[in-house]
Design a protein around this motif. Sequence first.
Motif, PDB file in Angstrom:
ATOM      1  N   GLU A 213       6.398 -24.306 -22.042  1.00  0.00           N
ATOM      2  CA  GLU A 213       7.700 -24.623 -22.462  1.00  0.00           C
ATOM      3  C   GLU A 213       8.207 -24.004 -23.770  1.00  0.00           C
ATOM      4  OE1 GLU A 213       7.596 -29.184 -21.759  1.00  0.00           O
ATOM      5  OE2 GLU A 213       7.539 -28.589 -19.497  1.00  0.00           O
ATOM      6  N   ILE A 214       9.566 -23.677 -24.044  1.00  0.00           N
ATOM      7  CA  ILE A 214       9.869 -23.056 -25.263  1.00  0.00           C
ATOM      8  C   ILE A 214      10.960 -24.367 -25.665  1.00  0.00           C
ATOM      9  CG2 ILE A 214      10.998 -21.465 -26.597  1.00  0.00           C
ATOM     10  CD1 ILE A 214       8.111 -20.728 -25.849  1.00  0.00           C
ATOM     11  N   TYR A 215      10.838 -24.889 -26.973  1.00  0.00           N
ATOM     12  CA  TYR A 215      11.860 -25.710 -27.348  1.00  0.00           C
ATOM     13  C   TYR A 215      12.456 -25.292 -28.596  1.00  0.00           C
ATOM     14  CZ  TYR A 215       9.847 -29.265 -24.382  1.00  0.00           C
ATOM     15  OH  TYR A 215       9.299 -29.910 -23.209  1.00  0.00           O
ATOM     16  N   ASP A 216      13.740 -25.442 -28.988  1.00  0.00           N
ATOM     17  CA  ASP A 216      14.455 -25.145 -30.184  1.00  0.00           C
ATOM     18  C   ASP A 216      13.949 -26.298 -31.112  1.00  0.00           C
ATOM     19  OD1 ASP A 216      16.003 -27.416 -29.705  1.00  0.00           O
ATOM     20  OD2 ASP A 216      17.856 -25.971 -29.457  1.00  0.00           O
ATOM     21  N   PHE A 217      14.496 -26.017 -32.610  1.00  0.00           N
ATOM     22  CA  PHE A 217      14.458 -27.102 -33.402  1.00  0.00           C
ATOM     23  C   PHE A 217      14.806 -28.313 -33.101  1.00  0.00           C
ATOM     24  CE2 PHE A 217      18.137 -26.910 -35.473  1.00  0.00           C
ATOM     25  CZ  PHE A 217      18.793 -25.454 -35.396  1.00  0.00           C
ATOM     26  N   ASN A 218      15.965 -28.667 -32.452  1.00  0.00           N
ATOM     27  CA  ASN A 218      16.451 -29.970 -31.955  1.00  0.00           C
ATOM     28  C   ASN A 218      15.536 -30.534 -30.943  1.00  0.00           C
ATOM     29  OD1 ASN A 218      18.746 -29.828 -33.814  1.00  0.00           O
ATOM     30  ND2 ASN A 218      19.515 -28.298 -32.449  1.00  0.00           N
ATOM     31  N   GLY A 219      14.544 -29.880 -30.328  1.00  0.00           N
ATOM     32  CA  GLY A 219      13.927 -30.372 -29.322  1.00  0.00           C
ATOM     33  C   GLY A 219      14.432 -30.356 -28.003  1.00  0.00           C
ATOM     34  N   LYS A 220      15.340 -29.307 -27.903  1.00  0.00           N
ATOM     35  CA  LYS A 220      15.913 -28.950 -26.643  1.00  0.00           C
ATOM     36  C   LYS A 220      15.173 -27.794 -25.721  1.00  0.00           C
ATOM     37  CE  LYS A 220      20.047 -26.907 -24.611  1.00  0.00           C
ATOM     38  NZ  LYS A 220      21.497 -26.284 -25.069  1.00  0.00           N
ATOM     39  N   LEU A 221      14.808 -28.079 -24.693  1.00  0.00           N
ATOM     40  CA  LEU A 221      13.940 -27.311 -23.675  1.00  0.00           C
ATOM     41  C   LEU A 221      14.825 -25.830 -23.372  1.00  0.00           C
ATOM     42  CD1 LEU A 221      11.589 -26.607 -22.005  1.00  0.00           C
ATOM     43  CD2 LEU A 221      12.534 -27.786 -20.259  1.00  0.00           C
ATOM     44  N   LEU A 222      14.422 -24.677 -23.884  1.00  0.00           N
ATOM     45  CA  LEU A 222      15.331 -23.491 -23.424  1.00  0.00           C
ATOM     46  C   LEU A 222      14.686 -22.778 -22.500  1.00  0.00           C
ATOM     47  CD1 LEU A 222      15.486 -22.430 -27.467  1.00  0.00           C
ATOM     48  CD2 LEU A 222      17.409 -23.748 -25.967  1.00  0.00           C
ATOM     49  N   ARG A 223      13.317 -22.909 -22.170  1.00  0.00           N
ATOM     50  CA  ARG A 223      12.676 -22.059 -21.169  1.00  0.00           C
ATOM     51  C   ARG A 223      11.627 -22.623 -20.660  1.00  0.00           C
ATOM     52  NH1 ARG A 223      12.091 -15.904 -22.875  1.00  0.00           N
ATOM     53  NH2 ARG A 223      14.396 -16.561 -23.289  1.00  0.00           N
ATOM     54  N   ASN A 224      11.290 -22.312 -19.477  1.00  0.00           N
ATOM     55  CA  ASN A 224       9.678 -22.865 -18.850  1.00  0.00           C
ATOM     56  C   ASN A 224       9.300 -21.627 -18.103  1.00  0.00           C
ATOM     57  OD1 ASN A 224       7.831 -24.533 -18.043  1.00  0.00           O
ATOM     58  ND2 ASN A 224       8.843 -25.945 -17.212  1.00  0.00           N
ATOM     59  N   GLU A 225       8.212 -21.074 -18.631  1.00  0.00           N
ATOM     60  CA  GLU A 225       7.351 -20.028 -18.167  1.00  0.00           C
ATOM     61  C   GLU A 225       6.245 -20.470 -17.211  1.00  0.00           C
ATOM     62  OE1 GLU A 225       8.613 -16.941 -18.382  1.00  0.00           O
ATOM     63  OE2 GLU A 225      10.409 -17.164 -19.693  1.00  0.00           O
TER      64      GLU A 225
END
Length: 263
Positions: A213-225
Amino acid sequence: MEKNYLLAKIFALFSLIVTAIPFYSQTYCSPSYPSGCTNWRITQVTIPEVGFTNSFAAGTCTSERDRTSVVINLNTTTNYTINVSTTNWTACGMAIDFNSDGDFDDAGENLFLPTYIANQNQTYTGPFTIPSSVAAGNYRMRIWNRLGNSGAGTPTADSACATYAYGTWTDYTVNVLEPLSTSEITLSSAKIYPNPVSDVLTIENTKTIKSVEIYDFNGKLLRNEFPKNSKNTIIRLPDLVPGIYTAKIISDKGNQSIKFIKK
């Protein structure tokens, strides 16, 4: 009639009480530069890890000092780099008012006070970190000219509220974010590279990777591989803007989060 008169008196009393209640807003000290700022000023501020860039056009050294409408999102205990460009033989400083008391002179609030470099145009670069003790919320950041043609500052040298000679200052708003909430098992089995990364992030693990899982610096999930039951995988990131991200590596033995920088 008497009922209406009584209501009128109650309303008048209520209005008097409300108008008598004082409403306070924090006022801030300001540095002064009596010699002027037209040719002695800050020209650009960047924090590359969060993709922040802010420039100053000629002729705005007094009119655009208040930039508190510009918000910079930062995390605690994260290593950041600040770059401040100045012109005409001046240095700079950076401080954040963590206790919101209207000045920047308390312990731990001066985060960047570089040594003066005798060049007409100079970019000052240095690291800084928001302490873990700082609560989430908005704080005022100040960047100001000091040293060189600005002078040392009086009555308190290097203060963000002192009197200097030539130069200017500007204020931003820093939004300190809530830390990522995790209930992960602390592991040291995974590694990622390169870091910083341009386009392709490689992940290697001693355990089978179920997902990333890739999160931005706000903790928002951007991608799930979802790799194909492999201990190694690559993730392509050309669409991510420069900044700090977190890769949460989920394996069959637990989870691990690793921060990385997209450049």
